[in-house]
Motif scaffolding. Sequence first.
Motif, PDB file in Angstrom:
ATOM      1  N   VAL A 257       1.204   2.058  -6.156  1.00  0.00           N
ATOM      2  CA  VAL A 257       0.897   2.797  -4.920  1.00  0.00           C
ATOM      3  C   VAL A 257       2.076   2.783  -3.940  1.00  0.00           C
ATOM      4  N   VAL A 258       2.862   1.706  -3.945  1.00  0.00           N
ATOM      5  CA  VAL A 258       4.025   1.647  -3.057  1.00  0.00           C
ATOM      6  C   VAL A 258       5.011   2.753  -3.439  1.00  0.00           C
ATOM      7  N   GLU A 259       5.261   2.896  -4.739  1.00  0.00           N
ATOM      8  CA  GLU A 259       6.177   3.938  -5.220  1.00  0.00           C
ATOM      9  C   GLU A 259       5.664   5.326  -4.845  1.00  0.00           C
TER      10      GLU A 259
ATOM     11  N   THR B 248       0.852  -1.184   0.000  1.00  0.00           N
ATOM     12  CA  THR B 248       0.000   0.000   0.000  1.00  0.00           C
ATOM     13  C   THR B 248       0.893   1.242   0.000  1.00  0.00           C
ATOM     14  N   THR B 249       0.276   2.409  -0.150  1.00  0.00           N
ATOM     15  CA  THR B 249       1.033   3.660  -0.094  1.00  0.00           C
ATOM     16  C   THR B 249       1.685   3.809   1.283  1.00  0.00           C
ATOM     17  N   LEU B 250       0.935   3.489   2.340  1.00  0.00           N
ATOM     18  CA  LEU B 250       1.492   3.545   3.696  1.00  0.00           C
ATOM     19  C   LEU B 250       2.665   2.569   3.836  1.00  0.00           C
ATOM     20  N   GLY B 251       2.517   1.384   3.236  1.00  0.00           N
ATOM     21  CA  GLY B 251       3.617   0.410   3.261  1.00  0.00           C
ATOM     22  C   GLY B 251       4.875   0.994   2.632  1.00  0.00           C
ATOM     23  N   GLY B 252       4.707   1.663   1.480  1.00  0.00           N
ATOM     24  CA  GLY B 252       5.849   2.303   0.820  1.00  0.00           C
ATOM     25  C   GLY B 252       6.465   3.382   1.693  1.00  0.00           C
ATOM     26  N   MET B 253       5.620   4.139   2.403  1.00  0.00           N
ATOM     27  CA  MET B 253       6.124   5.216   3.276  1.00  0.00           C
ATOM     28  C   MET B 253       6.964   4.648   4.418  1.00  0.00           C
ATOM     29  N   VAL B 254       6.419   3.627   5.068  1.00  0.00           N
ATOM     30  CA  VAL B 254       7.115   3.065   6.239  1.00  0.00           C
ATOM     31  C   VAL B 254       8.421   2.400   5.823  1.00  0.00           C
ATOM     32  N   ARG B 255       8.354   1.589   4.761  1.00  0.00           N
ATOM     33  CA  ARG B 255       9.565   0.861   4.349  1.00  0.00           C
ATOM     34  C   ARG B 255      10.652   1.823   3.873  1.00  0.00           C
TER      35      ARG B 255
ATOM     36  N   PRO C  85       6.714  19.837   7.720  1.00  0.00           N
ATOM     37  CA  PRO C  85       6.289  19.407   6.384  1.00  0.00           C
ATOM     38  C   PRO C  85       5.240  18.288   6.465  1.00  0.00           C
ATOM     39  N   ILE C  86       4.185  18.437   5.663  1.00  0.00           N
ATOM     40  CA  ILE C  86       3.144  17.401   5.580  1.00  0.00           C
ATOM     41  C   ILE C  86       3.120  16.884   4.144  1.00  0.00           C
ATOM     42  N   GLY C  87       3.292  15.572   3.993  1.00  0.00           N
ATOM     43  CA  GLY C  87       3.266  14.950   2.663  1.00  0.00           C
ATOM     44  C   GLY C  87       2.138  13.935   2.584  1.00  0.00           C
ATOM     45  N   VAL C  88       1.424  13.928   1.450  1.00  0.00           N
ATOM     46  CA  VAL C  88       0.255  13.076   1.308  1.00  0.00           C
ATOM     47  C   VAL C  88       0.360  12.266   0.013  1.00  0.00           C
ATOM     48  N   GLY C  89       0.123  10.950   0.123  1.00  0.00           N
ATOM     49  CA  GLY C  89       0.007  10.090  -1.050  1.00  0.00           C
ATOM     50  C   GLY C  89      -1.452   9.761  -1.250  1.00  0.00           C
ATOM     51  N   LEU C  90      -1.977  10.125  -2.428  1.00  0.00           N
ATOM     52  CA  LEU C  90      -3.410   9.982  -2.715  1.00  0.00           C
ATOM     53  C   LEU C  90      -3.659   8.907  -3.761  1.00  0.00           C
ATOM     54  N   ASP C  91      -4.900   8.470  -3.842  1.00  0.00           N
ATOM     55  CA  ASP C  91      -5.364   7.623  -4.932  1.00  0.00           C
ATOM     56  C   ASP C  91      -5.558   8.531  -6.151  1.00  0.00           C
TER      57      ASP C  91
ATOM     58  N   GLU D 299       6.708   5.907  -1.325  1.00  0.00           N
ATOM     59  CA  GLU D 299       8.162   6.123  -1.250  1.00  0.00           C
ATOM     60  C   GLU D 299       8.525   7.540  -1.681  1.00  0.00           C
ATOM     61  N   ARG D 300       7.851   7.992  -2.736  1.00  0.00           N
ATOM     62  CA  ARG D 300       8.151   9.320  -3.301  1.00  0.00           C
ATOM     63  C   ARG D 300       7.778  10.435  -2.316  1.00  0.00           C
ATOM     64  N   VAL D 301       6.673  10.236  -1.582  1.00  0.00           N
ATOM     65  CA  VAL D 301       6.289  11.235  -0.575  1.00  0.00           C
ATOM     66  C   VAL D 301       7.408  11.374   0.453  1.00  0.00           C
ATOM     67  N   ILE D 302       7.960  10.239   0.894  1.00  0.00           N
ATOM     68  CA  ILE D 302       9.041  10.277   1.895  1.00  0.00           C
ATOM     69  C   ILE D 302      10.281  10.962   1.315  1.00  0.00           C
ATOM     70  N   GLU D 303      10.622  10.642   0.067  1.00  0.00           N
ATOM     71  CA  GLU D 303      11.788  11.294  -0.556  1.00  0.00           C
ATOM     72  C   GLU D 303      11.604  12.812  -0.576  1.00  0.00           C
ATOM     73  N   GLY D 304      10.382  13.247  -0.915  1.00  0.00           N
ATOM     74  CA  GLY D 304      10.104  14.681  -0.978  1.00  0.00           C
ATOM     75  C   GLY D 304      10.217  15.343   0.390  1.00  0.00           C
ATOM     76  N   LEU D 305       9.651  14.684   1.403  1.00  0.00           N
ATOM     77  CA  LEU D 305       9.709  15.253   2.757  1.00  0.00           C
ATOM     78  C   LEU D 305      11.157  15.368   3.242  1.00  0.00           C
ATOM     79  N   LEU D 306      11.950  14.326   2.974  1.00  0.00           N
ATOM     80  CA  LEU D 306      13.352  14.356   3.422  1.00  0.00           C
ATOM     81  C   LEU D 306      14.128  15.454   2.694  1.00  0.00           C
ATOM     82  N   ALA D 307      13.828  15.639   1.394  1.00  0.00           N
ATOM     83  CA  ALA D 307      14.502  16.708   0.639  1.00  0.00           C
ATOM     84  C   ALA D 307      14.097  18.078   1.185  1.00  0.00           C
ATOM     85  N   MET D 308      12.844  18.201   1.602  1.00  0.00           N
ATOM     86  CA  MET D 308      12.416  19.458   2.237  1.00  0.00           C
ATOM     87  C   MET D 308      13.206  19.707   3.521  1.00  0.00           C
ATOM     88  N   LEU D 309      13.367  18.637   4.307  1.00  0.00           N
ATOM     89  CA  LEU D 309      14.075  18.783   5.586  1.00  0.00           C
ATOM     90  C   LEU D 309      15.560  19.118   5.365  1.00  0.00           C
TER      91      LEU D 309
END
Length: 508
Positions: free
Chosen positions: A171-173, A51-58, A138-144, A176-186
Amino acid sequence: MRSATFPKTRRILVGCVFHESHGFSPHITGADQFEIDRGMTLLMQARQSDTTLGGMVRKTEALGHEAIPAISISAPPSGRVDHGFYARIRIELIELARRERYDAIALELHGAMGTTELADAEGDLLSDLRKAVGPNVPIGVGLDLHAHVTPAMLDAADICIACKENPHSDVVECGERVIEGLLAMLDGTFKPTITMAKAPMILPGAAETAIGPLAELHARARSIQGVHPEIWDISIYNVFRYLDDEDIGQAAVVISNGTTESAISAAEELASQFWAWRERFRDDLLTIDQVLDVAAKDPQGRPYILADMGDRVLAGAPGDSTAILMHALSRGDELRGAIPVTDPASVEAATVAGAGARITLDVGGRLTPGFRPLRITGRVLAVGDGRFVMAGPFRGGEETSLGRTAVLLVEDRMCILLTSKPGFTHDPAAFTSQGIDLAAQDFVVVKSGYHFKMNFAGIGTPLSVATPGIGYYTRGQLSWQKARFWPEHDISAPRIEAIVHGRGKDIA
Ligand SMILES: [Zn+2]
């Protein structure tokens, strides 16, 4: 000598609020319809779910950062969510977000959730979350990609992106992309600006991204990104068709690093192209008799996997149609089939009768306006709790439930899977977990229009069927109060204009 610098470990609060809510279904979705996870259970589920959440956590953990679990709620699409339940979840999530200072917040949201009081639940949730944590987290959201993207959502979040494929194989990707974006913001290398343009239309058909006009639009989006490195993401949203809200439309949302000029022209070009191509978004569906003829005459393709388009649970319909069952029983060709029907009262009656009992029931047709129950007599093969783990790939590894179930065998050839809840029957495990042998069927009915093609790949031949119900758009069928869109309403030459949203305005 250079001193070694170690990357800072970031603490990212993660959560999920996932529901696609049919604004015209009489079925109100309450707490009992949701899978709800918190704490370590949330993390363990997410680590093994596609899932998208799975991609975020992993992704967070793979990069050496810490994912802090908030709350995850998820249910198959159905009617609007009970507002009291939503309000409790909102409070819980916001209290958790406020309790400590996190480096960032990452959420999986469907984006087309409505409650009995709100048409845009995600806009409400994100606005309140932003107020709670202030401007600097920073708030990042992965949507359908079927999200109804609203200014409220884009003004509150820093990153809002969708998966790019329907069926949703990526959806996993997206997570993952949301996390990459948040980390780049940080790290200070990414200052996202969100720009959106919309065309006031839904897609009556041609909604798959691998073929037809959507494949061409996505290819164009990728080529724009190829020549504009400042564009970080282009998400194309094909709004869920049954949400009665203002500003329903096909949305092109462009996230760029700081600058907005190329983002504005990309968003306007893509949204305008939807409008120009609107007549191309049509499906060619087969009638029930046509698909049963195919199943009867061509054994090569068996089992045929029949998408009950009008009663798609994956579009929020209740899943209580008996249209295909009625046709299959009335034909003289002895086809063997498996058909899910949402009907809690019949599950209860079959459970009381017990496995092995022969009973007569009026099944289905009690939830969708205009449907009628169908009287059948059969033998109870099994009763169960309806819990299963999806085989995937779409949402594979995720535990879900059909509610209590009963399998009834009618005329020794038709397996009726009676469920207490509308369920994820796009997945073969919905049937096999209840003891139904898919290979022994001539056809299997699924309440899904697209995702079943991924999850049933290699198992059977997909066919899409024109059936009655509230899961397939038909002009004039529903009474819209707020939404105005083609082809329901007469709209001529709309002005399609990009708007730069929220926090990006300060950066641009
Ligand atoms: Zn979707």
